[in-house]
Motif scaffolding. Sequence first.
Motif, short mmCIF file in Angstrom:
data_model
loop_
_atom_site.label_atom_id
_atom_site.label_comp_id
_atom_site.label_asym_id
_atom_site.label_seq_id
_atom_site.Cartn_x
_atom_site.Cartn_y
_atom_site.Cartn_z
N GLY A 20 43.45 43.59 50.92
CA GLY A 20 42.89 44.42 51.99
C GLY A 20 41.86 45.43 51.54
N GLY A 21 41.40 45.34 50.29
CA GLY A 21 40.36 46.24 49.80
C GLY A 21 40.84 47.61 49.38
N GLY A 22 42.13 47.77 49.10
CA GLY A 22 42.66 49.07 48.75
C GLY A 22 42.59 49.45 47.28
N PHE A 23 42.17 48.51 46.43
CA PHE A 23 42.10 48.80 44.99
C PHE A 23 40.99 49.82 44.75
N PRO A 24 41.28 50.96 44.13
CA PRO A 24 40.27 52.00 43.95
C PRO A 24 39.02 51.56 43.19
N TYR A 25 39.12 50.57 42.33
CA TYR A 25 37.97 50.09 41.56
C TYR A 25 37.20 48.99 42.29
N GLU A 26 37.56 48.68 43.54
CA GLU A 26 36.91 47.58 44.24
C GLU A 26 35.39 47.72 44.32
N PRO A 27 34.83 48.92 44.59
CA PRO A 27 33.36 49.02 44.60
C PRO A 27 32.73 48.62 43.25
N LEU A 28 33.37 49.01 42.16
CA LEU A 28 32.88 48.64 40.84
C LEU A 28 32.98 47.13 40.64
N LEU A 29 34.12 46.55 41.01
CA LEU A 29 34.29 45.11 40.85
C LEU A 29 33.27 44.34 41.68
N ALA A 30 32.98 44.84 42.88
CA ALA A 30 31.98 44.17 43.73
C ALA A 30 30.61 44.20 43.07
N GLU A 31 30.24 45.31 42.47
CA GLU A 31 28.94 45.40 41.78
C GLU A 31 28.92 44.51 40.55
N MET A 32 30.02 44.44 39.82
CA MET A 32 30.09 43.55 38.66
C MET A 32 29.93 42.10 39.08
N LEU A 35 26.44 41.17 39.87
CA LEU A 35 25.64 40.98 38.66
C LEU A 35 26.02 39.71 37.90
N GLY A 36 26.97 38.95 38.45
CA GLY A 36 27.39 37.71 37.80
C GLY A 36 28.40 37.91 36.69
N ILE A 37 29.04 39.04 36.66
CA ILE A 37 30.03 39.34 35.62
C ILE A 37 31.41 38.97 36.16
N ALA A 38 32.12 38.15 35.41
CA ALA A 38 33.48 37.78 35.81
C ALA A 38 34.38 39.01 35.70
N VAL A 39 35.12 39.28 36.75
CA VAL A 39 36.00 40.46 36.74
C VAL A 39 37.45 40.03 36.68
N PRO A 40 38.26 40.87 36.06
CA PRO A 40 39.68 40.54 35.98
C PRO A 40 40.32 40.57 37.37
N ALA A 41 41.28 39.70 37.57
CA ALA A 41 41.99 39.64 38.85
C ALA A 41 43.48 39.50 38.57
N PRO A 42 44.30 40.06 39.43
CA PRO A 42 45.74 39.89 39.25
C PRO A 42 46.13 38.43 39.49
N PRO A 43 47.24 38.00 38.91
CA PRO A 43 47.63 36.60 39.05
C PRO A 43 47.98 36.19 40.49
N SER A 44 48.51 37.11 41.28
CA SER A 44 48.91 36.80 42.66
C SER A 44 48.51 37.93 43.59
N PRO A 45 47.21 38.08 43.88
CA PRO A 45 46.80 39.23 44.71
C PRO A 45 47.45 39.24 46.09
#
Length: 138
Positions: A20-32, A35-45
Amino acid sequence: MARVVCQGGLVTAYAWDMVGGGFPYEPLLAEMRALGIAVPAPPSPGASRLDAMRELWAGAGLAAVETREIAVQRTFADFADYWTTILKGPSVGPKLAAMTTDDMALLQARMRARLPVDAAGRIACHGRANAVRGRVAR
């Protein structure tokens, strides 16, 4: 947890609302990602959704299962304070440390443009977690 908590005891947990977009780092992850940078993701979001947490607790045999949202805000003194904190983040710090100087400068510029800054230069970041609790049957 339901197996080892004493009868009548509470089993509780919370998780950032990843879907639901509640992760505080979501804006950073979206920008990464932009830019084509693979971002870490939890195993079962999907497990962080309120309904999924409720189902997990009920499926474990817990009674009186309740869920709720927890809204949080953290204010940083300025962009430098924000960026220093981001660099230490366990989920993104290693990825950021591996970036080239040029890519890092571009990401910083994009984040400066994206983050809301008040008149005093402070940056407020918001997040939302989902919480669940249930009681071990007597």
